[in-house]
Scaffold this motif. Sequence first.
Motif, PDB file in Angstrom:
ATOM      1  N   GLY A   1       7.071 -15.367   4.372  1.00  0.00           N
ATOM      2  CA  GLY A   1       6.508 -16.515   5.055  1.00  0.00           C
ATOM      3  C   GLY A   1       5.455 -17.179   4.198  1.00  0.00           C
ATOM      4  N   GLY A   2       4.315 -17.518   4.823  1.00  0.00           N
ATOM      5  CA  GLY A   2       3.227 -18.140   4.083  1.00  0.00           C
ATOM      6  C   GLY A   2       2.420 -17.113   3.335  1.00  0.00           C
ATOM      7  N   GLY A   3       1.398 -17.572   2.648  1.00  0.00           N
ATOM      8  CA  GLY A   3       0.540 -16.679   1.899  1.00  0.00           C
ATOM      9  C   GLY A   3       0.672 -16.890   0.409  1.00  0.00           C
ATOM     10  N   HIS A   4       0.109 -15.971  -0.352  1.00  0.00           N
ATOM     11  CA  HIS A   4       0.143 -16.051  -1.804  1.00  0.00           C
ATOM     12  C   HIS A   4       1.505 -15.580  -2.328  1.00  0.00           C
ATOM     13  N   PRO A   5       2.106 -16.330  -3.242  1.00  0.00           N
ATOM     14  CA  PRO A   5       3.324 -15.818  -3.891  1.00  0.00           C
ATOM     15  C   PRO A   5       3.050 -14.516  -4.644  1.00  0.00           C
ATOM     16  N   VAL A   6       3.945 -13.568  -4.528  1.00  0.00           N
ATOM     17  CA  VAL A   6       3.823 -12.272  -5.215  1.00  0.00           C
ATOM     18  C   VAL A   6       4.558 -12.358  -6.544  1.00  0.00           C
ATOM     19  N   VAL A   7       3.853 -12.056  -7.628  1.00  0.00           N
ATOM     20  CA  VAL A   7       4.491 -12.080  -8.955  1.00  0.00           C
ATOM     21  C   VAL A   7       4.697 -10.671  -9.515  1.00  0.00           C
ATOM     22  N   GLY A   8       4.194  -9.659  -8.820  1.00  0.00           N
ATOM     23  CA  GLY A   8       4.402  -8.290  -9.260  1.00  0.00           C
ATOM     24  C   GLY A   8       3.949  -7.308  -8.206  1.00  0.00           C
ATOM     25  N   VAL A   9       4.588  -6.146  -8.172  1.00  0.00           N
ATOM     26  CA  VAL A   9       4.255  -5.099  -7.207  1.00  0.00           C
ATOM     27  C   VAL A   9       3.960  -3.813  -7.955  1.00  0.00           C
ATOM     28  N   LEU A  10       2.853  -3.168  -7.623  1.00  0.00           N
ATOM     29  CA  LEU A  10       2.476  -1.891  -8.232  1.00  0.00           C
ATOM     30  C   LEU A  10       2.516  -0.813  -7.157  1.00  0.00           C
ATOM     31  N   PRO A  11       3.255   0.260  -7.368  1.00  0.00           N
ATOM     32  CA  PRO A  11       3.307   1.333  -6.372  1.00  0.00           C
ATOM     33  C   PRO A  11       1.994   2.094  -6.347  1.00  0.00           C
ATOM     34  N   PRO A  12       1.768   2.908  -5.329  1.00  0.00           N
ATOM     35  CA  PRO A  12       0.569   3.749  -5.309  1.00  0.00           C
ATOM     36  C   PRO A  12       0.481   4.596  -6.587  1.00  0.00           C
ATOM     37  N   LEU A  13      -0.739   4.839  -7.019  1.00  0.00           N
ATOM     38  CA  LEU A  13      -0.970   5.594  -8.256  1.00  0.00           C
ATOM     39  C   LEU A  13      -1.828   6.806  -7.923  1.00  0.00           C
ATOM     40  N   TYR A  14      -1.232   7.987  -8.000  1.00  0.00           N
ATOM     41  CA  TYR A  14      -1.926   9.218  -7.657  1.00  0.00           C
ATOM     42  C   TYR A  14      -2.291   9.979  -8.940  1.00  0.00           C
ATOM     43  N   PRO A  15      -3.431  10.662  -8.965  1.00  0.00           N
ATOM     44  CA  PRO A  15      -3.771  11.484 -10.129  1.00  0.00           C
ATOM     45  C   PRO A  15      -2.695  12.520 -10.453  1.00  0.00           C
ATOM     46  N   GLU A  16      -2.003  12.996  -9.422  1.00  0.00           N
ATOM     47  CA  GLU A  16      -0.951  13.986  -9.625  1.00  0.00           C
ATOM     48  C   GLU A  16       0.164  13.473 -10.522  1.00  0.00           C
ATOM     49  N   ARG A  17       0.324  12.141 -10.599  1.00  0.00           N
ATOM     50  CA  ARG A  17       1.462  11.558 -11.308  1.00  0.00           C
ATOM     51  C   ARG A  17       1.120  11.070 -12.712  1.00  0.00           C
TER      52      ARG A  17
END
Length: 544
Positions: free
Chosen positions: A68-84
């Motif tokens: 819908g409305g809002g800011h266009p998304v140009v990239g998605v970053l998954p959660p970042l855990y210290p374990e990974r």
Amino acid sequence: MHTTVDRAPLTTAAAPARLTWCPGAEPAAFTPADLCVAVGRIRETGYVVLDEDSGGLGFATGGAAGHGGGHPVVGVLPPLYPERLGDRSFCEAHGTRFPYVAGEMAGGIATTAMVTALADAGLLGFFGAAGLGLPSVERAVAELRAELGGRPNWGVNLIHTPNEPGLEDRVADLLLRQAVPRISASAFLRLTPAVVRCAASGLRCDRAGRVVRPVRVFAKVSRPEVAELFLSPAPAELLGELVRRGELTAEEAELAGRVPVAEDVTVEADSGGHTDNRPLVALLPTMLDLRDRLIRRFGYAQPVRVGAAGGLGTPVSVAAAFAAGAAYVVTGSVNQAARESGLSEDAKRLLATAGIADTVMAPAADMFEQGVRLQVLGRGTLFAARAARLYRTYRDHPSLDAVPAPLLDGIERDVLGASVTEVWARTRRFWQDRDPAEVARAERDPKHRMALVFRWYLGMSSRWAVTGETTRRADYQIWCGPAMGAFNQWAADGFLADPAHRSVVQIARNLLEGAAVVTRAHQLRSAGLPVPGLAFAFPARRLE
């Protein structure tokens, strides 16, 4: 008359709808100040978004992504855990939650309490057996087995002892007999029967034909030629000799020819204790390339990991090691400041004043005759200069009797604090209990007797630091690399500034959590966001 007909588009695939992000409780972060806060939300999915009015990029978490409305998304970053942060196979192989090891600080400075605390927190720790007599190591192993049982995420150090090969063999016997699950091999310049036996004992195949290792050897190395020995299968002639001696079965020897001596090789850069002072950014890529070439040569079916050690005293340095390809990280010097450390409170106070340049090289007790040196704290102690004086004297003279009287008098007064006759009497009693062959050799060889007398000082200087013998504070030998000074500067304004908060687990969690935040900041900077330098500064805090 012509009729107008609606025509379908030439393409049959519908154009994808644009992904957008709408804020929830928090707006997107576009300014440097707001980005400093946003990078800390590492456990949330993040969106790199576009401000269509200004054309600037920002970072958003929470809210809602849709079409819908809002800011266009140009990239998605998954959660970042210290374990990974590292190689996931490390955690799977060693039963840990985090790809993090606290190394085996010698003389029991890495205590059983430290190892137990690390294991309970999902980390891996090694007991510092180097420099201890066999009875002390036996007691420590018994305590760890009682506390940790069959858990895989703990181990004990096996240090190369060229001056006491019998002790190296006896420690290896003990570790295998007591089924210690992980063994950290350090200071090796060549493969010895003891370390190969530790790596090959108990090898078997599972139903899928994979080699199963009940004992896993970590090799700490700083030279490619030594790393190659541990990354290759054990030499056939050495395996054959162990079979002939009844110390390996023929099946174990055959399987040892299919796998590297160590599947976890720790690249030790500029560290405390034994070190070649190599920079990690030069050494680690060299070792990773060597690992890859040997995997291709031998066709290993299972992962072979390369970890990083040396200079890791801040979240930024830990993040840099993972970014360079380290499968896991190993910390050492900074853990001497922990509550569980076996170092005396007096020595810990000296460490707390260390800066990044307050280290020096000094002769090593365990390889004194060979001229091997190690890195120690220079500030607040005269050990390095005094130990160097002893080595020069040993190098330049064939015996104590040949040392000029003024020089020997100065050594007795300023370094030993006793006459060489008194020191030899104490040394003789020690070796008579530990290895009488050393006494017999010293009585035949005056130069060896001189070495043992001077090694008494080097051995005692590290013990005085452990026991807190304040009358010998100027002689404290405290193994320390530049990571300690970096840690002190980083910790000065945060939770870990208070020595009471410096548990080995809090140190580990803060280094890992901070490394994840630094990694997120780097991701966003690489995406073109205006991430300021302050976003890479992670103040220590209490972490559960």
